[in-house]
Design an enzyme around this catalytic site. Structure first.
Site, PDB file in Angstrom:
ATOM      1  N   ASN A  10       0.873  -1.173   0.000  1.00 42.90           N
ATOM      2  CA  ASN A  10       0.000   0.000   0.000  1.00 42.90           C
ATOM      3  C   ASN A  10       0.907   1.220   0.000  1.00 42.90           C
ATOM      4  O   ASN A  10       1.494   1.552   1.025  1.00 42.90           O
ATOM      5  CB  ASN A  10      -0.902  -0.025   1.250  1.00 42.90           C
ATOM      6  CG  ASN A  10      -1.736   1.238   1.379  1.00 42.90           C
ATOM      7  OD1 ASN A  10      -1.792   2.058   0.458  1.00 42.90           O
ATOM      8  ND2 ASN A  10      -2.384   1.405   2.524  1.00 42.90           N
ATOM      9  N   TRP A  11       1.016   1.841  -1.163  1.00 37.48           N
ATOM     10  CA  TRP A  11       1.959   2.964  -1.292  1.00 37.48           C
ATOM     11  C   TRP A  11       1.451   4.228  -0.608  1.00 37.48           C
ATOM     12  O   TRP A  11       2.175   5.193  -0.472  1.00 37.48           O
ATOM     13  CB  TRP A  11       2.219   3.250  -2.774  1.00 37.48           C
ATOM     14  CG  TRP A  11       3.026   2.195  -3.475  1.00 37.48           C
ATOM     15  CD1 TRP A  11       3.476   1.001  -2.957  1.00 37.48           C
ATOM     16  CD2 TRP A  11       3.481   2.226  -4.841  1.00 37.48           C
ATOM     17  NE1 TRP A  11       4.190   0.313  -3.910  1.00 37.48           N
ATOM     18  CE2 TRP A  11       4.200   1.031  -5.082  1.00 37.48           C
ATOM     19  CE3 TRP A  11       3.350   3.138  -5.877  1.00 37.48           C
ATOM     20  CZ2 TRP A  11       4.790   0.747  -6.313  1.00 37.48           C
ATOM     21  CZ3 TRP A  11       3.929   2.849  -7.112  1.00 37.48           C
ATOM     22  CH2 TRP A  11       4.643   1.674  -7.319  1.00 37.48           C
ATOM     23  N   LYS A  12       0.181   4.262  -0.240  1.00 34.48           N
ATOM     24  CA  LYS A  12      -0.433   5.462   0.345  1.00 34.48           C
ATOM     25  C   LYS A  12      -0.159   6.656  -0.587  1.00 34.48           C
ATOM     26  O   LYS A  12      -0.086   6.471  -1.803  1.00 34.48           O
ATOM     27  CB  LYS A  12       0.055   5.662   1.783  1.00 34.48           C
ATOM     28  CG  LYS A  12      -0.155   4.387   2.615  1.00 34.48           C
ATOM     29  CD  LYS A  12       0.054   4.563   4.085  1.00 34.48           C
ATOM     30  CE  LYS A  12      -0.186   3.231   4.790  1.00 34.48           C
ATOM     31  NZ  LYS A  12      -0.025   3.325   6.236  1.00 34.48           N
ATOM     32  N   HIS A  95      -9.394   1.172   5.141  1.00 31.12           N
ATOM     33  CA  HIS A  95      -8.105   1.405   5.803  1.00 31.12           C
ATOM     34  C   HIS A  95      -8.329   2.347   6.981  1.00 31.12           C
ATOM     35  O   HIS A  95      -9.125   3.280   6.900  1.00 31.12           O
ATOM     36  CB  HIS A  95      -7.103   2.000   4.806  1.00 31.12           C
ATOM     37  CG  HIS A  95      -5.716   1.982   5.345  1.00 31.12           C
ATOM     38  ND1 HIS A  95      -5.278   2.901   6.270  1.00 31.12           N
ATOM     39  CD2 HIS A  95      -4.694   1.125   5.145  1.00 31.12           C
ATOM     40  CE1 HIS A  95      -4.020   2.605   6.595  1.00 31.12           C
ATOM     41  NE2 HIS A  95      -3.645   1.533   5.928  1.00 31.12           N
ATOM     42  N   GLU A  97      -6.706   4.729   8.043  1.00 28.69           N
ATOM     43  CA  GLU A  97      -6.498   6.159   7.742  1.00 28.69           C
ATOM     44  C   GLU A  97      -7.755   6.754   7.113  1.00 28.69           C
ATOM     45  O   GLU A  97      -8.077   7.920   7.341  1.00 28.69           O
ATOM     46  CB  GLU A  97      -5.264   6.318   6.836  1.00 28.69           C
ATOM     47  CG  GLU A  97      -3.988   6.102   7.646  1.00 28.69           C
ATOM     48  CD  GLU A  97      -2.806   5.556   6.853  1.00 28.69           C
ATOM     49  OE1 GLU A  97      -2.818   5.630   5.617  1.00 28.69           O
ATOM     50  OE2 GLU A  97      -1.864   5.047   7.507  1.00 28.69           O
ATOM     51  N   GLU A 167      -5.263  -4.848  10.555  1.00 30.21           N
ATOM     52  CA  GLU A 167      -4.249  -3.811  10.754  1.00 30.21           C
ATOM     53  C   GLU A 167      -4.528  -3.088  12.068  1.00 30.21           C
ATOM     54  O   GLU A 167      -5.341  -2.143  12.101  1.00 30.21           O
ATOM     55  CB  GLU A 167      -4.296  -2.798   9.603  1.00 30.21           C
ATOM     56  CG  GLU A 167      -3.926  -3.363   8.260  1.00 30.21           C
ATOM     57  CD  GLU A 167      -3.324  -2.294   7.345  1.00 30.21           C
ATOM     58  OE1 GLU A 167      -2.229  -2.521   6.841  1.00 30.21           O
ATOM     59  OE2 GLU A 167      -3.943  -1.235   7.173  1.00 30.21           O
ATOM     60  N   GLY A 173       2.549   2.410  10.861  1.00 31.34           N
ATOM     61  CA  GLY A 173       3.515   3.505  10.718  1.00 31.34           C
ATOM     62  C   GLY A 173       4.212   3.884  12.008  1.00 31.34           C
ATOM     63  O   GLY A 173       4.868   4.919  12.078  1.00 31.34           O
ATOM     64  N   SER A 212       3.497  -2.054  10.341  1.00 27.48           N
ATOM     65  CA  SER A 212       4.951  -2.132  10.568  1.00 27.48           C
ATOM     66  C   SER A 212       5.538  -3.510  10.255  1.00 27.48           C
ATOM     67  O   SER A 212       6.409  -3.988  10.982  1.00 27.48           O
ATOM     68  CB  SER A 212       5.293  -1.692  12.000  1.00 27.48           C
ATOM     69  OG  SER A 212       4.895  -0.349  12.208  1.00 27.48           O
ATOM     70  N   GLY A 233       2.937  -1.095   4.278  1.00 27.03           N
ATOM     71  CA  GLY A 233       2.966   0.337   3.988  1.00 27.03           C
ATOM     72  C   GLY A 233       4.377   0.782   3.657  1.00 27.03           C
ATOM     73  O   GLY A 233       4.903   0.526   2.573  1.00 27.03           O
ATOM     74  N   GLY A 234       5.025   1.420   4.629  1.00 30.67           N
ATOM     75  CA  GLY A 234       6.346   2.023   4.408  1.00 30.67           C
ATOM     76  C   GLY A 234       7.344   1.113   3.708  1.00 30.67           C
ATOM     77  O   GLY A 234       8.041   1.543   2.772  1.00 30.67           O
TER      78      GLY A 234
HETATM   79  P1  13P Z   1       3.130   0.462   7.710  1.00 24.36           P
HETATM   80  O1  13P Z   1       3.629  -0.837   7.127  1.00 24.36           O
HETATM   81  O2  13P Z   1       3.881   1.661   7.206  1.00 24.36           O
HETATM   82  O3  13P Z   1       3.027   0.402   9.202  1.00 24.36           O
HETATM   83  O4  13P Z   1       1.642   0.653   7.155  1.00 24.36           O
HETATM   84  C1  13P Z   1       0.753  -0.388   7.273  1.00 24.36           C
HETATM   85  C2  13P Z   1      -0.444  -0.046   6.492  1.00 24.36           C
HETATM   86  O5  13P Z   1      -1.201   0.822   6.854  1.00 24.36           O
HETATM   87  C3  13P Z   1      -0.685  -0.777   5.238  1.00 24.36           C
HETATM   88  O6  13P Z   1      -1.953  -0.527   4.745  1.00 24.36           O
END
Ligand code: 13P
Length: 255
Positions: A10-12, A95, A97, A167, A173, A212, A233-234
């Site tokens: 997930n590149w956000k 998600h 967020e 999640e 994050g 994470s 994510g990251g």
């Molecule tokens: P991180 O891997 O950066 O913690 O993000 C997880 C995430 O929200 C994937 O959708």
């Protein structure tokens, strides 16, 4: 039991044409990851780039959100029909967020999941508890209610068409990861909830862990019985890290 592991990046709201291309190229030329499913969810301005680079390859791509509406005066929104037109195969819904920053309720998340299903796109339905929920021992209850709200919208007949992603909000994050045991407890609970409704669907349902996930913790997480891969994510923005996580899924499959 053959649930194929699935690793989704997930590149956000990250990326550029140049950075994306080097990630696509790197993923496409990587060896030894054929035994797992891999996808990336890219920001919408780059859908065309993803389509050009990835269509017809082993790497799928998808969206990070979708409208629950079909079409019309919804400025800034993206429809499931557009996604299917472009060749997207998956779409994230719910998600945390989107839930916390954009006020999306579980009911709305369910409607979005249903819209994707209608257009033949697999929704990756995200659920997760906050730190307060966990501290007050409400995690499993919150998971049941977020899942139920989605099932209420999609119906039992579509249980086989979704992917779930657990999640924990406190792990996204933050560098804090659920321990493999904490992840397994929630994944097994989610599968059990589905099992009560449809035994066959519960066996086939893939439940990803996100929050994470890094090269050094991925294999232990993916090695849990009910953890069928990850939503990254990251670490999905770094080719070496993402490939290492994909290989951890390969290793967790073979061990
Ligand atoms: P991180 O891997 O950066 O913690 O993000 C997880 C995430 O929200 C994937 O959708």
């Amino acid at each position: 039991m053959g649930r194929k592991k699935f690793v989704v990046g997930n590149w956000k709201m990250n990326g550029s044409i140049e950075e994306n291309q080097s990630l696509f190229d790197g993923l496409l030329s990587a060896k030894g990851i054929e035994s797992v499913d891999i996808a990336v969810c890219v920001p919408s301005p780059y859908f065309f780039q993803a389509r050009g680079a990835l269509s017809g390859t082993a790497i799928s791509w998808g969206a990070q959100n979708v409208s629950e509406q079909d079409s019309g005066a919804y400025t800034g929104e993206i429809s499931a029909k557009m996604l299917v037109d472009l060749g997207a195969e998956i779409g994230l819904v719910g998600h945390s967020e989107r839930r916390s920053m954009f006020g999306e309720s579980s009911g709305l998340v369910g409607k979005k999941a249903m819209k994707l299903i209608e257009f033949g796109i697999s929704p990756v339905v995200c659920v997760g508890e906050t730190l307060e929920h966990r501290k007050s021992k409400k995690t499993l209850e919150v998971m049941s209610s977020q899942l139920k709200a989605v099932i209420d919208q999609i119906g039992l007949e579509n249980l086989g068409n979704i992917v779930l992603a657990y999640e924990p909000v406190w792990a996204i994050g933050t560098g804090l990861t659920a321990s493999p045991e904490q992840a397994q407890e929630v994944h097994s609970h989610l599968r059990q909830q589905v099992r009560l409704l449809d035994v066959e669907a519960s066996r086939e349902l893939r439940i990803l862990y996100g929050g994470s996930v890094k090269p050094d913790n991925a294999e232990a997480l993916f090695g849990q019985e009910d953890v069928d891969g990850g939503l990254i994510g990251g670490a999905s923005l770094n080719l070496i890290d993402f490939l290492t996580i994909c290989r951890a899924a390969v290793n967790a499959t073979t061990h």
